[in-house]
Design an enzyme around this catalytic site. Structure first.
Site: not given
Ligand code: XMP
Length: 514
Positions: A82, A169, A370
């Site tokens: 992008c 993306h 995480k």
């Protein structure tokens, strides 16, 4: 051992952590750096590949974030995404302009399957576009290798110089073959070997911790949350009884949570460590009596935690290391890597204790996202209910009880929350809702139960779907489930005569109530 690394250069786009996570999902270690990072530092890291991210600016404007031409001349493969793609063209002599129409959303892209980036991918596939500028002319030496109806250069390449630019993306799940495209980049272009795996991470960490700690003493504040639990088990596997975990039960935990943590980490549990549980409930309730202002409550809870922890640490005496469950997004968001410095200071339970006598901090999860922490947890054999536990704020139920906190209100919210969680799990919704809990409003209202008038509290139920907890939608829970929860709470929890379901998204609401 130095692992092979791909680096992400952050130009301030919203998906930048996602890019790094996706690369790691391909088993390649990836770190995020700001676009301001010195080129010499980048060279010294000797990355296998460089990815330039999206960003909100227009690369042709004077003050926009940029990079040097030299970055493309290092002989290291570069992939621009992008804004990064536009910047690559702009710096290397192509042309970027404002697009006649802004392209946003899912779009069909036609790709050249002979490009290394698009090997194994259908000629037409769906991608996610979000841009207002477009590449109107590729830089010399580049060829177009993908396009859409509105975007003549959806991707361009210069294979000889190992330079690739993608306007869409690939890191976003809406780009159906995005993962394969990034995998093609790291394997077909950068020739990575894929050495980033959680089993080897565990092995290497244990070895490194042992080496560092030697016969030193280690202290860990255990909250029972995923990060501190995984850090504690990693440490215990490395140094056993040299580790002491202090678990402060502040009386603001969910129902039975204190006992559950003790069952896993205490003397009856499977791990070799010293476990100290401090039952500080009364102390906390006393400090919180009469306090209604949310920030004041947070502050008291945070400071009291430090005091309790310090007292225990004094009893233990000097230690060599203090363990912190810091994870990679904390590092990025505190501005140490990347551009998207979202400071979440209020999310820390209260910072570091001043008076604990230690030499150094150990942060064994500092490099992990995480989902990687959870994988490490499973690798270490930590029970699934702990590994997949939903987030729980440091100040605990203290910020789920609106207004003054009392032992009685804690009892009410704990019981209501336990019923809610039980029913959500029974309905099979626990995996798809990212966070859900009961809160206690400070509204009391008139009701009727049997033949009697009541004047009791209202419980609010919250459930959200979210990826990053920065924005969230309220979850669509079937009416029957909500109805059952309402019935059970009113019948089983004394002091409640009304139940509300909170429909507010974030923004404008927050996930927690205070
Ligand atoms: P909010 O309420 O800010 O919550 O939308 C976003 C996420 O952060 C958690 N949260 C906290 N976590 N200490 C924490 O450790 C805090 O003070 C705190 N406040 C909110 C919240 O549970 C949600 O997952």
């Amino acid at each position: 051992m130095k692992r092979e690394t791909v680096i992400v250069i952050d130009f301030g786009g919203q998906y930048n952590q996602l890019v790094a996570r996706r690369v790691r999902e391909c088993n390649v270690y990836c770190e995020i750096y700001s676009y301001k990072t010195d080129i010499e530092q980048i060279k010294a890291m000797n990355p296998k590949g460089i990815i330039l991210t999206g960003g909100p600016n227009s690369c042709y404007e004077e003050d926009s974030p940029s990079c040097t031409r030299e970055l493309f001349e290092l002989g290291i493969p570069v992939l621009g995404l992008c804004y990064g793609a536009q910047l690559m063209m702009h710096v290397l002599g192509g042309k970027v302009e404002k697009a006649p129409v802004r392209e946003y959303g899912k779009t069909i892209v036609k790709v050249n399957t002979e490009s290394r980036l698009f090997q194994g991918i259908e000629e037409e596939t769906t991608c996610w576009m979000s841009h207002f500028d477009y590449i109107s002319k590729v830089a010399p030496g580049f060829e177009i290798c993908a396009s859409t109806d509105n975007c003549p250069v959806a991707a361009a390449q210069n294979p000889d110089r190992q330079l690739y630019a993608i306007q869409f993306h690939p890191e976003v799940l809406h780009t159906v073959r995005g993962k394969e495209i990034l995998s093609n980049y790291v394997y077909n272009v950068c020739h990575c070997s894929g050495d980033w795996k959680m089993d080897s991470f565990v092995e290497q960490s244990i070895r490194a911790i042992r080496e560092k700690v030697g016969d030193g003493k280690v202290l860990c504040a255990l909250s029972g949350g995923v990060d501190s639990s995984v850090a504690a088990v990693l440490l215990s596997k490395a140094v056993g009884k040299q580790l002491t975990c202090v678990f402060v039960d502040h009386g603001l935990l969910r129902k039975n949570e204190g006992d559950e943590v003790e069952a896993v980490f205490g003397p009856e549990g499977p791990y070799d460590l010293n476990f100290i549980r401090v039952n500080a409930q009364e102390r906390y309730y006393k400090k919180l009596a009469g306090v209604t202002e949310p920030e004041a409550k947070r502050k008291i809870i945070g400071e009291e935690f430090i005091r309790v922890f310090e007292e225990e640490a004094k009893k233990i005496g000097a230690v060599d290391y203090l363990v912190q469950g810091t994870i990679y997004p904390d590092v990025v968001e505190s501005g140490l890597g990347g551009e998207s410095a979202v400071i979440k200071s209020h999310h820390n339970v209260g910072g570091l204790p001043d008076y604990v006598d230690f030499k150094e901090i150990i942060e064994p999860l500092r490099d992990l996202f995480k989902d990687e922490v959870r994988k490490v947890g499973l690798e270490l054999g930590i029970p699934e209910y702990l590994v997949f536990r939903q987030p729980f704020p440091g100040p605990g139920l203290g910020i789920r009880i609106i207004g003054e906190v009392t032992a009685e209100k804690v009892r009410i919210v704990q019981d209501a929350d336990a019923i809610y969680r039980e029913e959500i799990a029974k309905a099979g919704l626990d995996k798809e809702i990212n966070q859900y809990f009961a809160a206690l409003t400070n509204m009391r209202s008139v009701g009727v139960m049997g033949d009697e008038r009541t004047y009791d509290y209202a419980v609010a139920l919250r459930a959200v779907k979210t990826i990053d907890f920065m924005t969230a939608e309220s979850a669509e829970i079937p009416y029957e489930v909500l109805n059952k929860v309402m019935n059970r709470i009113i019948n089983e929890v004394k002091g409640v005569n009304r139940v509300f379901y909170d429909l507010t998204s974030k923004p404008p609401g927050t996930i927690e109530f205070e």
